[in-house]
Design a protein around this motif. Sequence first.
Motif, PDB file in Angstrom:
ATOM      1  N   GLY A 167      17.994   9.230   2.996  1.00 51.71           N
ATOM      2  CA  GLY A 167      17.695  10.232   4.017  1.00 51.71           C
ATOM      3  C   GLY A 167      16.245  10.668   3.963  1.00 51.71           C
ATOM      4  N   TYR A 168      15.744  10.900   2.748  1.00 46.20           N
ATOM      5  CA  TYR A 168      14.335  11.254   2.573  1.00 46.20           C
ATOM      6  C   TYR A 168      13.423  10.162   3.137  1.00 46.20           C
ATOM      7  CZ  TYR A 168      14.796  15.192  -0.755  1.00 46.20           C
ATOM      8  OH  TYR A 168      15.034  16.397  -1.348  1.00 46.20           O
ATOM      9  N   TYR A 169      13.667   8.922   2.732  1.00 49.01           N
ATOM     10  CA  TYR A 169      12.750   7.841   3.084  1.00 49.01           C
ATOM     11  C   TYR A 169      12.748   7.558   4.581  1.00 49.01           C
ATOM     12  CZ  TYR A 169      11.747   6.553  -1.792  1.00 49.01           C
ATOM     13  OH  TYR A 169      11.318   6.538  -3.099  1.00 49.01           O
ATOM     14  N   SER A 170      13.918   7.599   5.213  1.00 48.82           N
ATOM     15  CA  SER A 170      13.975   7.299   6.640  1.00 48.82           C
ATOM     16  C   SER A 170      13.339   8.407   7.477  1.00 48.82           C
ATOM     17  CB  SER A 170      15.430   7.072   7.069  1.00 48.82           C
ATOM     18  OG  SER A 170      16.245   8.171   6.715  1.00 48.82           O
ATOM     19  N   LEU A 171      13.673   9.653   7.195  1.00 53.68           N
ATOM     20  CA  LEU A 171      13.084  10.759   7.947  1.00 53.68           C
ATOM     21  C   LEU A 171      11.596  10.893   7.644  1.00 53.68           C
ATOM     22  CD1 LEU A 171      16.004  13.303   7.547  1.00 53.68           C
ATOM     23  CD2 LEU A 171      15.286  12.198   9.676  1.00 53.68           C
TER      24      LEU A 171
ATOM     25  N   ALA B  26      15.372   2.427  -0.578  1.00 53.27           N
ATOM     26  CA  ALA B  26      16.660   3.108  -0.611  1.00 53.27           C
ATOM     27  C   ALA B  26      17.554   2.477   0.457  1.00 53.27           C
ATOM     28  CB  ALA B  26      16.512   4.598  -0.360  1.00 53.27           C
ATOM     29  N   VAL B  27      18.802   2.248   0.092  1.00 53.42           N
ATOM     30  CA  VAL B  27      19.801   1.725   1.023  1.00 53.42           C
ATOM     31  C   VAL B  27      20.815   2.832   1.278  1.00 53.42           C
ATOM     32  CG1 VAL B  27      21.601   0.009   1.407  1.00 53.42           C
ATOM     33  CG2 VAL B  27      19.491  -0.640   0.208  1.00 53.42           C
ATOM     34  N   GLY B  28      20.969   3.233   2.534  1.00 57.71           N
ATOM     35  CA  GLY B  28      21.852   4.337   2.878  1.00 57.71           C
ATOM     36  C   GLY B  28      23.209   3.866   3.353  1.00 57.71           C
ATOM     37  N   LEU B  29      24.271   4.293   2.670  1.00 55.16           N
ATOM     38  CA  LEU B  29      25.640   4.013   3.101  1.00 55.16           C
ATOM     39  C   LEU B  29      26.176   5.128   4.005  1.00 55.16           C
ATOM     40  CD1 LEU B  29      27.310   2.658  -0.175  1.00 55.16           C
ATOM     41  CD2 LEU B  29      26.256   1.369   1.693  1.00 55.16           C
ATOM     42  N   ASP B  30      25.394   6.178   4.178  1.00 59.26           N
ATOM     43  CA  ASP B  30      25.811   7.317   5.002  1.00 59.26           C
ATOM     44  C   ASP B  30      25.564   7.015   6.480  1.00 59.26           C
ATOM     45  OD1 ASP B  30      22.955   7.541   4.075  1.00 59.26           O
ATOM     46  OD2 ASP B  30      22.962   9.011   5.677  1.00 59.26           O
ATOM     47  N   SER B  31      25.940   7.948   7.335  1.00 54.52           N
ATOM     48  CA  SER B  31      25.846   7.721   8.777  1.00 54.52           C
ATOM     49  C   SER B  31      24.633   8.369   9.437  1.00 54.52           C
ATOM     50  CB  SER B  31      27.115   8.257   9.460  1.00 54.52           C
ATOM     51  OG  SER B  31      27.229   9.663   9.266  1.00 54.52           O
ATOM     52  N   LEU B  32      23.716   8.954   8.665  1.00 55.03           N
ATOM     53  CA  LEU B  32      22.630   9.740   9.252  1.00 55.03           C
ATOM     54  C   LEU B  32      21.798   8.946  10.247  1.00 55.03           C
ATOM     55  CD1 LEU B  32      21.121  12.450   9.321  1.00 55.03           C
ATOM     56  CD2 LEU B  32      19.744  11.648   7.376  1.00 55.03           C
ATOM     57  N   MET B  33      21.495   7.689   9.928  1.00 54.37           N
ATOM     58  CA  MET B  33      20.621   6.913  10.804  1.00 54.37           C
ATOM     59  C   MET B  33      21.335   6.362  12.033  1.00 54.37           C
ATOM     60  SD  MET B  33      17.551   7.209   9.986  1.00 54.37           S
ATOM     61  CE  MET B  33      17.854   8.863   9.353  1.00 54.37           C
ATOM     62  N   GLN B  34      22.619   6.690  12.211  1.00 57.06           N
ATOM     63  CA  GLN B  34      23.286   6.382  13.469  1.00 57.06           C
ATOM     64  C   GLN B  34      22.749   7.273  14.596  1.00 57.06           C
ATOM     65  OE1 GLN B  34      25.605   3.841  13.616  1.00 57.06           O
ATOM     66  NE2 GLN B  34      25.073   3.532  11.467  1.00 57.06           N
ATOM     67  N   PHE B  35      22.001   8.325  14.226  1.00 58.61           N
ATOM     68  CA  PHE B  35      21.569   9.323  15.200  1.00 58.61           C
ATOM     69  C   PHE B  35      20.060   9.349  15.408  1.00 58.61           C
ATOM     70  CE2 PHE B  35      25.556  10.561  13.302  1.00 58.61           C
ATOM     71  CZ  PHE B  35      26.333  10.867  14.406  1.00 58.61           C
ATOM     72  N   TYR B  36      19.318   8.453  14.740  1.00 57.49           N
ATOM     73  CA  TYR B  36      17.861   8.433  14.858  1.00 57.49           C
ATOM     74  C   TYR B  36      17.379   7.010  15.132  1.00 57.49           C
ATOM     75  CZ  TYR B  36      17.594  13.164  12.851  1.00 57.49           C
ATOM     76  OH  TYR B  36      17.715  14.510  12.632  1.00 57.49           O
ATOM     77  N   PRO B  37      16.228   6.873  15.806  1.00 49.88           N
ATOM     78  CA  PRO B  37      15.690   5.543  16.135  1.00 49.88           C
ATOM     79  C   PRO B  37      14.835   4.971  15.003  1.00 49.88           C
ATOM     80  CG  PRO B  37      14.343   7.216  17.180  1.00 49.88           C
ATOM     81  CD  PRO B  37      15.455   7.957  16.473  1.00 49.88           C
ATOM     82  N   LEU B  38      15.438   4.786  13.842  1.00 51.65           N
ATOM     83  CA  LEU B  38      14.702   4.238  12.703  1.00 51.65           C
ATOM     84  C   LEU B  38      14.309   2.793  12.972  1.00 51.65           C
ATOM     85  CD1 LEU B  38      13.770   4.402   9.689  1.00 51.65           C
ATOM     86  CD2 LEU B  38      16.053   3.549   9.096  1.00 51.65           C
TER      87      LEU B  38
ATOM     88  N   THR C 116      22.793  13.682   2.301  1.00 50.47           N
ATOM     89  CA  THR C 116      21.768  13.457   3.316  1.00 50.47           C
ATOM     90  C   THR C 116      21.900  14.423   4.487  1.00 50.47           C
ATOM     91  OG1 THR C 116      23.117  11.718   4.356  1.00 50.47           O
ATOM     92  CG2 THR C 116      21.456  11.020   2.762  1.00 50.47           C
ATOM     93  N   ASP C 117      23.070  15.071   4.653  1.00 51.33           N
ATOM     94  CA  ASP C 117      23.168  16.086   5.703  1.00 51.33           C
ATOM     95  C   ASP C 117      22.216  17.240   5.423  1.00 51.33           C
ATOM     96  OD1 ASP C 117      24.699  16.668   3.466  1.00 51.33           O
ATOM     97  OD2 ASP C 117      26.319  17.635   4.570  1.00 51.33           O
ATOM     98  N   ASN C 118      22.103  17.627   4.145  1.00 53.43           N
ATOM     99  CA  ASN C 118      21.139  18.669   3.783  1.00 53.43           C
ATOM    100  C   ASN C 118      19.705  18.181   3.899  1.00 53.43           C
ATOM    101  OD1 ASN C 118      23.187  20.445   3.333  1.00 53.43           O
ATOM    102  ND2 ASN C 118      22.737  20.798   1.187  1.00 53.43           N
ATOM    103  N   ILE C 119      19.480  16.898   3.625  1.00 55.16           N
ATOM    104  CA  ILE C 119      18.131  16.347   3.744  1.00 55.16           C
ATOM    105  C   ILE C 119      17.703  16.321   5.210  1.00 55.16           C
ATOM    106  CG2 ILE C 119      16.638  14.381   3.226  1.00 55.16           C
ATOM    107  CD1 ILE C 119      17.800  16.071   0.814  1.00 55.16           C
ATOM    108  N   ASP C 120      18.637  16.104   6.119  1.00 55.20           N
ATOM    109  CA  ASP C 120      18.340  16.182   7.549  1.00 55.20           C
ATOM    110  C   ASP C 120      17.787  17.563   7.904  1.00 55.20           C
ATOM    111  OD1 ASP C 120      18.578  15.229  10.372  1.00 55.20           O
ATOM    112  OD2 ASP C 120      20.069  16.828  10.481  1.00 55.20           O
ATOM    113  N   ILE C 121      18.415  18.614   7.367  1.00 52.82           N
ATOM    114  CA  ILE C 121      17.931  19.982   7.595  1.00 52.82           C
ATOM    115  C   ILE C 121      16.570  20.178   6.948  1.00 52.82           C
ATOM    116  CG2 ILE C 121      18.327  22.412   7.013  1.00 52.82           C
ATOM    117  CD1 ILE C 121      21.354  21.808   7.255  1.00 52.82           C
ATOM    118  N   LEU C 122      16.461  19.816   5.680  1.00 54.48           N
ATOM    119  CA  LEU C 122      15.221  20.033   4.928  1.00 54.48           C
ATOM    120  C   LEU C 122      14.031  19.364   5.598  1.00 54.48           C
ATOM    121  CD1 LEU C 122      13.971  20.894   1.979  1.00 54.48           C
ATOM    122  CD2 LEU C 122      14.050  18.418   1.651  1.00 54.48           C
ATOM    123  N   MET C 123      14.139  18.073   5.888  1.00 47.50           N
ATOM    124  CA  MET C 123      12.988  17.326   6.392  1.00 47.50           C
ATOM    125  C   MET C 123      12.581  17.784   7.782  1.00 47.50           C
ATOM    126  SD  MET C 123      11.911  15.225   4.046  1.00 47.50           S
ATOM    127  CE  MET C 123      10.985  13.970   4.930  1.00 47.50           C
TER     128      MET C 123
END
Length: 290
Positions: free
Chosen positions: A244-248, A137-149, A79-86
Amino acid sequence: MPIAESELILNKDGSIYHLNLLPDHISETIITVGDPERVPTVSQHFDSIETIIHKREFVTHVGYYRGKRLTVISTGMGTDNIDILMNELDALVNIDFVTREPRPLEERINLRIVRVGTSGSLQADIPVGSLLVSEHAVGLDSLMQFYPLVETGLEVEVARGVQQSLQLDYRPYCVRGSDLLREQLGAGMVTGNTLTCPGFYGPQGRVLRLDLRLANLIEQFQQFRYHSAEGEFRLTNFEMETAGYYSLGRMLGHEVVSLNAIVANRATGEFATNSDQVVNNLIATTLERI
């Protein structure tokens, strides 16, 4: 107010920093794959190819399939790459690179992004060779700790349930993908709920030389259930990008769906001997419906 050069980074030719693309390089319908070598596997079906660009793990082919302009991009894993892509795809269509300002709301473009990737099944009744479309999708990663989802009530409850089941110190996140694209592209596929893991080995319950903190991690994934008025929610498969895709996609206003070629079944211990054929079947099905 213009976005600072340190935030919106452009290359000397005016292209976006990581993808190395200009706004004219992408179409409104984008197919994404993880493996850079899979890009030509998709674009070989195109009637013509107008653009080929390669930077880092991001390989882009733009061309026409049955008269429709399509872009296929590789993302690499995670999802770190998906953050860049999206973020960079959105910038290409919704930020003016000359003024460095977001376009007015009435001029915003909503992209259609289709992830075509491999995945492992968590359930014995979803066999190797299946094609699966991810509803949630259920994310176990930390990406959404940094966005107001903003999640729905069901999504919050599912995420809390997963947190309790796995004894996590943090709450995962849960997001529903595009209903529009799921209905268009997922007909006849297994409809599932995909677990996005922040790694391939330990986070997906694989043991080589390192033991797991939760020895029964796979069983916890398989046995998780959440019951609501909408029915039973179970985890069907896992991979490393879909949440990562679905949240962004939700936050940026783009339609996103994840299509999965099931090449492994962790319940039965099987791995597809014809994994390339399973992936090619998914690619052909996607192009036919897109």
